[in-house]
Motif scaffolding. Structure first.
Motif, PDB file in Angstrom:
ATOM      1  N   LEU A   1       0.829  -1.193   0.000  1.00 36.51           N
ATOM      2  CA  LEU A   1       0.000   0.000   0.000  1.00 36.51           C
ATOM      3  C   LEU A   1       0.872   1.254   0.000  1.00 36.51           C
ATOM      4  CD1 LEU A   1      -2.780   1.309   0.106  1.00 36.51           C
ATOM      5  CD2 LEU A   1      -2.745   1.055   2.599  1.00 36.51           C
ATOM      6  N   ARG A   2       1.973   1.200   0.740  1.00 37.86           N
ATOM      7  CA  ARG A   2       2.883   2.342   0.772  1.00 37.86           C
ATOM      8  C   ARG A   2       3.444   2.633  -0.623  1.00 37.86           C
ATOM      9  NH1 ARG A   2       5.215   0.577   5.887  1.00 37.86           N
ATOM     10  NH2 ARG A   2       7.120  -0.099   4.835  1.00 37.86           N
ATOM     11  N   MET A   3       3.754   1.589  -1.360  1.00 34.25           N
ATOM     12  CA  MET A   3       4.284   1.792  -2.703  1.00 34.25           C
ATOM     13  C   MET A   3       3.243   2.426  -3.616  1.00 34.25           C
ATOM     14  SD  MET A   3       6.049  -0.865  -5.376  1.00 34.25           S
ATOM     15  CE  MET A   3       6.558  -0.255  -6.982  1.00 34.25           C
ATOM     16  N   ILE A   4       2.006   1.978  -3.498  1.00 37.07           N
ATOM     17  CA  ILE A   4       0.938   2.530  -4.333  1.00 37.07           C
ATOM     18  C   ILE A   4       0.704   3.995  -3.987  1.00 37.07           C
ATOM     19  CG2 ILE A   4      -1.510   2.364  -4.917  1.00 37.07           C
ATOM     20  CD1 ILE A   4      -1.297  -0.665  -4.337  1.00 37.07           C
ATOM     21  N   VAL A   5       0.662   4.305  -2.696  1.00 35.24           N
ATOM     22  CA  VAL A   5       0.477   5.687  -2.258  1.00 35.24           C
ATOM     23  C   VAL A   5       1.643   6.556  -2.734  1.00 35.24           C
ATOM     24  CG1 VAL A   5       0.405   7.208  -0.242  1.00 35.24           C
ATOM     25  CG2 VAL A   5      -0.949   5.111  -0.263  1.00 35.24           C
ATOM     26  N   THR A   6       2.860   6.009  -2.666  1.00 37.44           N
ATOM     27  CA  THR A   6       4.043   6.748  -3.116  1.00 37.44           C
ATOM     28  C   THR A   6       3.941   7.097  -4.593  1.00 37.44           C
ATOM     29  OG1 THR A   6       5.490   5.728  -1.463  1.00 37.44           O
ATOM     30  CG2 THR A   6       6.552   6.637  -3.416  1.00 37.44           C
ATOM     31  N   VAL A   7       3.520   6.145  -5.396  1.00 38.05           N
ATOM     32  CA  VAL A   7       3.361   6.397  -6.839  1.00 38.05           C
ATOM     33  C   VAL A   7       2.325   7.485  -7.077  1.00 38.05           C
ATOM     34  CG1 VAL A   7       2.548   5.415  -9.006  1.00 38.05           C
ATOM     35  CG2 VAL A   7       4.150   4.129  -7.599  1.00 38.05           C
ATOM     36  N   MET A   8       1.203   7.418  -6.382  1.00 44.79           N
ATOM     37  CA  MET A   8       0.149   8.417  -6.548  1.00 44.79           C
ATOM     38  C   MET A   8       0.643   9.818  -6.197  1.00 44.79           C
ATOM     39  SD  MET A   8      -3.194   6.455  -4.987  1.00 44.79           S
ATOM     40  CE  MET A   8      -4.185   7.940  -5.046  1.00 44.79           C
ATOM     41  N   LYS A   9       1.279   9.934  -5.055  1.00 46.46           N
ATOM     42  CA  LYS A   9       1.725  11.237  -4.577  1.00 46.46           C
ATOM     43  C   LYS A   9       2.890  11.781  -5.407  1.00 46.46           C
ATOM     44  CE  LYS A   9      -1.125  11.691  -1.088  1.00 46.46           C
ATOM     45  NZ  LYS A   9      -2.108  12.792  -1.007  1.00 46.46           N
ATOM     46  N   ALA A  10       3.877  10.904  -5.673  1.00 47.68           N
ATOM     47  CA  ALA A  10       5.057  11.353  -6.408  1.00 47.68           C
ATOM     48  C   ALA A  10       4.720  11.663  -7.867  1.00 47.68           C
ATOM     49  CB  ALA A  10       6.155  10.288  -6.330  1.00 47.68           C
ATOM     50  N   SER A  11       3.785  10.943  -8.450  1.00 44.14           N
ATOM     51  CA  SER A  11       3.399  11.246  -9.832  1.00 44.14           C
ATOM     52  C   SER A  11       2.699  12.597  -9.919  1.00 44.14           C
ATOM     53  CB  SER A  11       2.498  10.144 -10.402  1.00 44.14           C
ATOM     54  OG  SER A  11       1.272  10.062  -9.695  1.00 44.14           O
ATOM     55  N   SER A  12       1.997  12.965  -8.854  1.00 41.42           N
ATOM     56  CA  SER A  12       1.392  14.301  -8.797  1.00 41.42           C
ATOM     57  C   SER A  12       2.474  15.376  -8.776  1.00 41.42           C
ATOM     58  CB  SER A  12       0.506  14.415  -7.550  1.00 41.42           C
ATOM     59  OG  SER A  12      -0.054  15.706  -7.451  1.00 41.42           O
ATOM     60  N   ASP A  13       3.560  15.113  -8.033  1.00 42.18           N
ATOM     61  CA  ASP A  13       4.690  16.052  -8.015  1.00 42.18           C
ATOM     62  C   ASP A  13       5.342  16.142  -9.397  1.00 42.18           C
ATOM     63  OD1 ASP A  13       4.495  16.765  -5.293  1.00 42.18           O
ATOM     64  OD2 ASP A  13       5.630  15.005  -4.674  1.00 42.18           O
ATOM     65  N   LEU A  14       5.492  15.001 -10.063  1.00 46.39           N
ATOM     66  CA  LEU A  14       6.057  15.004 -11.416  1.00 46.39           C
ATOM     67  C   LEU A  14       5.187  15.813 -12.369  1.00 46.39           C
ATOM     68  CD1 LEU A  14       7.254  11.304 -12.001  1.00 46.39           C
ATOM     69  CD2 LEU A  14       8.687  13.339 -11.744  1.00 46.39           C
ATOM     70  N   GLU A  15       3.879  15.661 -12.243  1.00 47.98           N
ATOM     71  CA  GLU A  15       2.964  16.389 -13.131  1.00 47.98           C
ATOM     72  C   GLU A  15       3.125  17.894 -12.950  1.00 47.98           C
ATOM     73  OE1 GLU A  15      -0.449  18.516 -14.534  1.00 47.98           O
ATOM     74  OE2 GLU A  15      -0.047  18.205 -12.391  1.00 47.98           O
ATOM     75  N   ARG A  16       3.301  18.344 -11.706  1.00 48.92           N
ATOM     76  CA  ARG A  16       3.493  19.769 -11.448  1.00 48.92           C
ATOM     77  C   ARG A  16       4.836  20.246 -11.999  1.00 48.92           C
ATOM     78  NH1 ARG A  16       1.184  18.085  -6.340  1.00 48.92           N
ATOM     79  NH2 ARG A  16      -0.962  18.840  -6.142  1.00 48.92           N
ATOM     80  N   MET A  17       5.849  19.381 -11.933  1.00 46.17           N
ATOM     81  CA  MET A  17       7.143  19.720 -12.525  1.00 46.17           C
ATOM     82  C   MET A  17       6.993  19.918 -14.029  1.00 46.17           C
ATOM     83  SD  MET A  17       9.255  16.969 -10.231  1.00 46.17           S
ATOM     84  CE  MET A  17      10.780  16.965 -11.125  1.00 46.17           C
ATOM     85  N   GLY A  18       6.194  19.055 -14.653  1.00 48.65           N
ATOM     86  CA  GLY A  18       5.914  19.200 -16.083  1.00 48.65           C
ATOM     87  C   GLY A  18       5.207  20.504 -16.383  1.00 48.65           C
ATOM     88  N   ASP A  19       4.303  20.903 -15.494  1.00 47.02           N
ATOM     89  CA  ASP A  19       3.599  22.182 -15.671  1.00 47.02           C
ATOM     90  C   ASP A  19       4.573  23.356 -15.652  1.00 47.02           C
ATOM     91  OD1 ASP A  19       1.143  20.952 -15.856  1.00 47.02           O
ATOM     92  OD2 ASP A  19       0.568  21.318 -13.781  1.00 47.02           O
ATOM     93  N   HIS A  20       5.583  23.283 -14.775  1.00 45.59           N
ATOM     94  CA  HIS A  20       6.576  24.356 -14.706  1.00 45.59           C
ATOM     95  C   HIS A  20       7.440  24.373 -15.965  1.00 45.59           C
ATOM     96  CE1 HIS A  20       5.493  25.785 -10.814  1.00 45.59           C
ATOM     97  NE2 HIS A  20       5.799  24.659 -10.189  1.00 45.59           N
ATOM     98  N   ALA A  21       7.715  23.208 -16.522  1.00 49.26           N
ATOM     99  CA  ALA A  21       8.450  23.157 -17.786  1.00 49.26           C
ATOM    100  C   ALA A  21       7.643  23.840 -18.890  1.00 49.26           C
ATOM    101  CB  ALA A  21       8.757  21.703 -18.167  1.00 49.26           C
ATOM    102  N   VAL A  22       6.346  23.610 -18.879  1.00 50.52           N
ATOM    103  CA  VAL A  22       5.461  24.272 -19.845  1.00 50.52           C
ATOM    104  C   VAL A  22       5.481  25.791 -19.646  1.00 50.52           C
ATOM    105  CG1 VAL A  22       3.040  24.630 -20.492  1.00 50.52           C
ATOM    106  CG2 VAL A  22       3.937  22.309 -20.234  1.00 50.52           C
ATOM    107  N   SER A  23       5.500  26.220 -18.393  1.00 50.19           N
ATOM    108  CA  SER A  23       5.546  27.655 -18.110  1.00 50.19           C
ATOM    109  C   SER A  23       6.825  28.286 -18.656  1.00 50.19           C
ATOM    110  CB  SER A  23       5.448  27.906 -16.599  1.00 50.19           C
ATOM    111  OG  SER A  23       4.196  27.482 -16.100  1.00 50.19           O
ATOM    112  N   ILE A  24       7.941  27.560 -18.549  1.00 48.64           N
ATOM    113  CA  ILE A  24       9.210  28.047 -19.109  1.00 48.64           C
ATOM    114  C   ILE A  24       9.086  28.136 -20.629  1.00 48.64           C
ATOM    115  CG2 ILE A  24      11.659  27.502 -19.457  1.00 48.64           C
ATOM    116  CD1 ILE A  24      11.593  26.153 -16.671  1.00 48.64           C
TER     117      ILE A  24
END
Length: 227
Positions: A78-101
């Motif tokens: 369960l910890r691994m699944i939660v980690t993927v969910m949370k960390a993928s959300s962080d990755l998505e926001r990083m992608g948004d900042h790349a788009v902003s650049i």
């Protein structure tokens, strides 16, 4: 058989997250290159590709919820699944900042450029890209020590950010013709600094994956066990 199927699904989730990380890292690299080289075509490529990052994040979230609902995983899984969910959300926001650049690249219209500041921005971007690559490797290896070390490197990103800010202020005071361009530099600087913060977030999820504890790296604050 049931357990083997679950292990396969878990491994697939793991692989898809890593692939998303590589997509985001490429977006960061291309967006900064586009900005530094005034390459609007490359910037548009980053913006167009962002839909694939968003789709991957949505897919990971959907798969994660389905696994939790249907498989009723034990604590470590369960910890691994939660980690993927949370960390993928962080990755998505990083992608948004790349788009902003990338959007900053397209917005610039004949502004006076300052090569010295662009050079420091390029160095900052290289550092951020390195941190993203390292955190993805640390995730794959579930390496807590490395994750902690990577989070500590964020101070170097902050140092770049402060340097660029000071350079921009000095440049605007010296030459009013560079004010608009310097403001764009400061925006890109801020986007890169935020990406560094999200890398630290992922480091914290790597620690959680192994220990079940949510810790705030780069700080003395800690929270109790979660799972």
């Amino acid at each position: 058989m049931f357990r083997q199927n679950f292990e396969d699904e878990l491994n697939d989730l793991h692989v898809r997250f890593s692939e998303m990380g590589m997509m985001v890292n490429e977006a960061i690299y291309k967006s900064v290159n586009a900005f530094i080289n005034h390459d609007k075509a490359l910037a548009k490529e980053v913006i167009a590709a962002d839909k694939h990052i968003n789709e991957r994040e949505t897919d990971l979230e959907k798969r994660s919820f389905e696994m939790i609902a249907l498989q009723q995983p034990v604590t470590s899984d369960l910890r691994m699944i939660v980690t993927v969910m949370k960390a993928s959300s962080d990755l998505e926001r990083m992608g948004d900042h790349a788009v902003s650049i990338a959007k900053s690249t397209i917005r610039v219209k004949g502004n006076v450029r300052v090569p010295e500041i662009e050079q420091v921005l390029a160095e900052m971007a290289t550092k951020v890209k390195q941190m993203v690559e390292e955190v993805l490797d640390a995730y794959v290896k579930a390496d807590i020590k490395r994750a902690t070390d990577i989070a500590a490197e964020d101070k170097n990103v902050d140092a770049f950010s402060n340097k660029i800010y000071q350079m921009c202020v000095a440049q605007m005071q010296a030459d009013s013709e560079t004010i608009v361009g310097a403001m764009d530099y400061m925006l890109v600087d801020n986007f890169l600094e935020r990406i560094g913060d999200y890398v630290t977030n992922i480091c914290e999820w790597i620690v959680y994956l192994d220990t079940g504890k949510l810790v705030e790296l780069n700080s003395n604050a800690k929270e109790d066990n979660v799972l």
